[in-house]
Scaffold this motif. Structure first.
Motif, mmCIF file in Angstrom:
data_model
loop_
_atom_site.group_PDB
_atom_site.id
_atom_site.type_symbol
_atom_site.label_atom_id
_atom_site.label_comp_id
_atom_site.label_asym_id
_atom_site.label_seq_id
_atom_site.Cartn_x
_atom_site.Cartn_y
_atom_site.Cartn_z
ATOM 1 N N GLY A 124 0.805 -1.211 0.000
ATOM 2 C CA GLY A 124 0.000 0.000 0.000
ATOM 3 C C GLY A 124 0.835 1.258 0.000
ATOM 4 N N ILE A 125 2.163 1.123 -0.142
ATOM 5 C CA ILE A 125 3.054 2.293 -0.257
ATOM 6 C C ILE A 125 2.873 2.907 -1.643
ATOM 7 C CG2 ILE A 125 5.487 3.000 -0.368
ATOM 8 C CD1 ILE A 125 4.513 2.377 2.444
ATOM 9 N N MET A 126 2.798 4.244 -1.701
ATOM 10 C CA MET A 126 2.587 4.902 -2.995
ATOM 11 C C MET A 126 3.490 6.110 -3.220
ATOM 12 S SD MET A 126 0.330 3.328 -4.892
ATOM 13 C CE MET A 126 -0.511 4.488 -5.971
ATOM 14 N N SER A 127 4.375 6.433 -2.283
ATOM 15 C CA SER A 127 5.231 7.610 -2.458
ATOM 16 C C SER A 127 6.671 7.278 -2.129
ATOM 17 C CB SER A 127 4.760 8.762 -1.565
ATOM 18 O OG SER A 127 5.040 8.487 -0.203
ATOM 19 N N GLY A 128 7.577 8.046 -2.723
ATOM 20 C CA GLY A 128 8.984 7.883 -2.428
ATOM 21 C C GLY A 128 9.300 8.166 -0.973
ATOM 22 N N THR A 144 8.538 4.880 -10.755
ATOM 23 C CA THR A 144 9.830 5.568 -10.900
ATOM 24 C C THR A 144 10.201 6.292 -9.618
ATOM 25 O OG1 THR A 144 9.574 5.825 -13.288
ATOM 26 C CG2 THR A 144 11.090 7.323 -12.187
ATOM 27 N N GLU A 145 9.248 7.031 -9.057
ATOM 28 C CA GLU A 145 9.506 7.778 -7.826
ATOM 29 C C GLU A 145 9.924 6.855 -6.687
ATOM 30 O OE1 GLU A 145 6.805 10.064 -4.477
ATOM 31 O OE2 GLU A 145 6.337 10.468 -6.586
ATOM 32 N N VAL A 146 9.217 5.742 -6.531
ATOM 33 C CA VAL A 146 9.496 4.850 -5.410
ATOM 34 C C VAL A 146 10.795 4.078 -5.627
ATOM 35 C CG1 VAL A 146 8.669 2.829 -4.156
ATOM 36 C CG2 VAL A 146 7.090 4.691 -4.712
ATOM 37 N N VAL A 147 11.036 3.612 -6.839
ATOM 38 C CA VAL A 147 12.275 2.885 -7.119
ATOM 39 C C VAL A 147 13.492 3.766 -6.862
ATOM 40 C CG1 VAL A 147 13.659 1.861 -8.968
ATOM 41 C CG2 VAL A 147 11.260 1.215 -8.703
ATOM 42 N N GLU A 148 13.426 5.024 -7.278
ATOM 43 C CA GLU A 148 14.546 5.944 -7.048
ATOM 44 C C GLU A 148 14.732 6.205 -5.561
ATOM 45 O OE1 GLU A 148 13.695 9.370 -9.403
ATOM 46 O OE2 GLU A 148 14.388 8.434 -11.289
ATOM 47 N N LEU A 180 15.515 -1.553 -0.580
ATOM 48 C CA LEU A 180 14.240 -2.273 -0.588
ATOM 49 C C LEU A 180 14.039 -2.989 -1.914
ATOM 50 C CD1 LEU A 180 11.904 0.611 0.685
ATOM 51 C CD2 LEU A 180 12.522 -1.409 2.032
ATOM 52 N N ASP A 181 13.357 -4.133 -1.885
ATOM 53 C CA ASP A 181 12.804 -4.723 -3.098
ATOM 54 C C ASP A 181 11.455 -4.060 -3.353
ATOM 55 O OD1 ASP A 181 14.930 -6.378 -3.438
ATOM 56 O OD2 ASP A 181 13.884 -8.228 -2.899
ATOM 57 N N VAL A 182 11.301 -3.512 -4.559
ATOM 58 C CA VAL A 182 10.067 -2.809 -4.919
ATOM 59 C C VAL A 182 9.224 -3.710 -5.822
ATOM 60 C CG1 VAL A 182 9.066 -0.808 -6.066
ATOM 61 C CG2 VAL A 182 11.162 -0.563 -4.713
ATOM 62 N N MET A 183 7.976 -3.927 -5.413
ATOM 63 C CA MET A 183 7.002 -4.667 -6.209
ATOM 64 C C MET A 183 5.801 -3.769 -6.462
ATOM 65 S SD MET A 183 7.453 -7.923 -3.697
ATOM 66 C CE MET A 183 8.055 -6.792 -2.438
#
Length: 381
Positions: free
Chosen positions: A255-259, A294-298, A304-307
């Protein structure tokens, strides 16, 4: 329509609609408010084009990924979802078996209808346990201890549901917990007698993850009280840090949506995050997971592993997400409609089609492994 005639997500959805009572179909299919986010979850992929590279000599491809410490044969996994035995009498048993056949991860929900221990004992593929945060801190720890004792590899805390979304389709049919069917809703159940026969001739509907913690003698009323009285809307980052330390393993927030929140998740000791708007079922008008990748991966970097999940219906959409840095992509309705349509055979057919699409699309993109996909393979309109 029959299972052999299902060639894509829309076909499975149509077959499921023909077999499920209307209130249950709409529970799976619906979103919050005007369902804007629900629709955008899929349509957002159409604003991004793939740029293939040719003449790369692609004879075979490697579709495997490693995410949350788990090696998967496919870059997609079956996300934890609630109430699966309402959709088909085998529920999580069918999903777990199909996931194991295709060498990928699956999840069991706090609101799952089969015990996590049974599933863990029968299947060797990686298993996720999804849970909600309770006011009773001892209960939270008890659920984590149970998951650890069962041998679950990954813990997933859902953080976007401190209150329920406004799902108006359910209000119209009366599908709720507790169930309060409208006259129209009851008539739709009467029109699908085979569902009712299956429901009453198989084992009693249960929520075994909750039975040890919640008095279920009141049936649906008990479940309703679970949501209104037991979940804790005051959950904060200190609570997350405490849970992550207690679990001491692969721990992700869904449920994370922001960097900014991704950085806080890493600071709290999480090992992964899942970008998700709950399938458009919570905050209507929120952004899509794909648009936030893009925002979260950066922000996450190598901490973190981003899914991500939400709206994925095609292999090309999976490749677009991986090109932006997602390690894996969660599937929800993509397997729930096949489950409702045909049980394990339906889920296997859907996962097989996804595998075939990803393999074909990788070859057409000119890549032999998924780590060769980068943002250079995309153009946004």
């Amino acid at each position: 329509m029959r299972l052999k005639n299902c060639h894509n997500f829309k076909d499975f959805r149509k077959l499921a609609e023909s077999r499920l009572p209307g209130p249950i179909f709409n529970y799976i299919d619906g979103g919050a408010d005007d369902e804007v986010t629900y629709r955008n979850n899929t349509s957002c992929f159409d604003k991004c084009d793939l740029i293939p590279n040719v003449l790369r000599g692609v004879e075979s491809v490697d579709m495997s990924v490693t995410v949350m410490g788990q090696k998967l044969d496919l870059p997609v996994y079956c996300s934890p979802t609630a109430l699966q035995r309402l959709f088909h009498h085998k529920g999580e048993r069918a999903v777990a078996a199909a996931s194991e056949k295709y060498g990928t991860m699956f999840g069991v929900s706090s609101l799952g209808t089969v015990a996590m221990e049974e599933i863990r004992e029968k299947h060797k593929n990686p298993q996720v346990f999804q849970f909600y945060f309770h006011k009773d801190r001892g209960l939270n720890r008890a659920m984590l201890e149970r998951a650890k004792a069962a041998g679950v590899e990954v813990l997933m805390l859902t953080v976007d549901s401190i209150t329920g979304g406004n799902r108006e389709r359910d209000l119209r049919t009366g599908f709720s917990i507790p169930m309060q069917l409208t006259l129209g809703g009851m008539m739709q159940f009467a029109m699908k007698p085979m569902w009712g026969i299956n429901y009453v001739t198989h084992e009693k509907f249960r929520l075994p993850q909750l039975e040890s913690h919640v008095d279920m003698s009141g049936g649906a009323t008990s479940i309703g009280r679970y949501f209104t009285e037991m979940l804790d809307p005051t959950m904060n980052w200190d609570d997350v840090a405490e849970l992550a330390e207690f679990w001491d393993g692969e721990f992700c927030l869904k449920g994370i949506m922001s960097g900014a929140d991704a950085k806080l998740a890493a600071d709290a000791g999480c090992t992964g995050v899942i970008l998700s708007n709950h399938g458009g079922r919570q905050l209507d008008g929120s952004s899509t997971a794909f648009n936030q990748l893009t925002e979260v991966v950066e922000a996450a970097g190598d901490r973190l592993d981003v899914m991500m999940d939400g709206g994925v219906q095609r292999g090309t959409q999976v490749l677009k997400a991986l090109s932006l840095g997602a390690k894996a992509v969660g599937l929800g309705r993509y397997y729930l409609f096949p489950l409702a349509a045909a049980g394990q055979a339906g889920v296997e057919r859907a996962l097989g089609q996804m595998r075939a699409e990803i393999e074909r699309d990788m070859k057409l993109m000119g890549v032999t492994s998924l780590d060769q996909l980068t943002r250079s393979n995309l153009r946004f309109r």
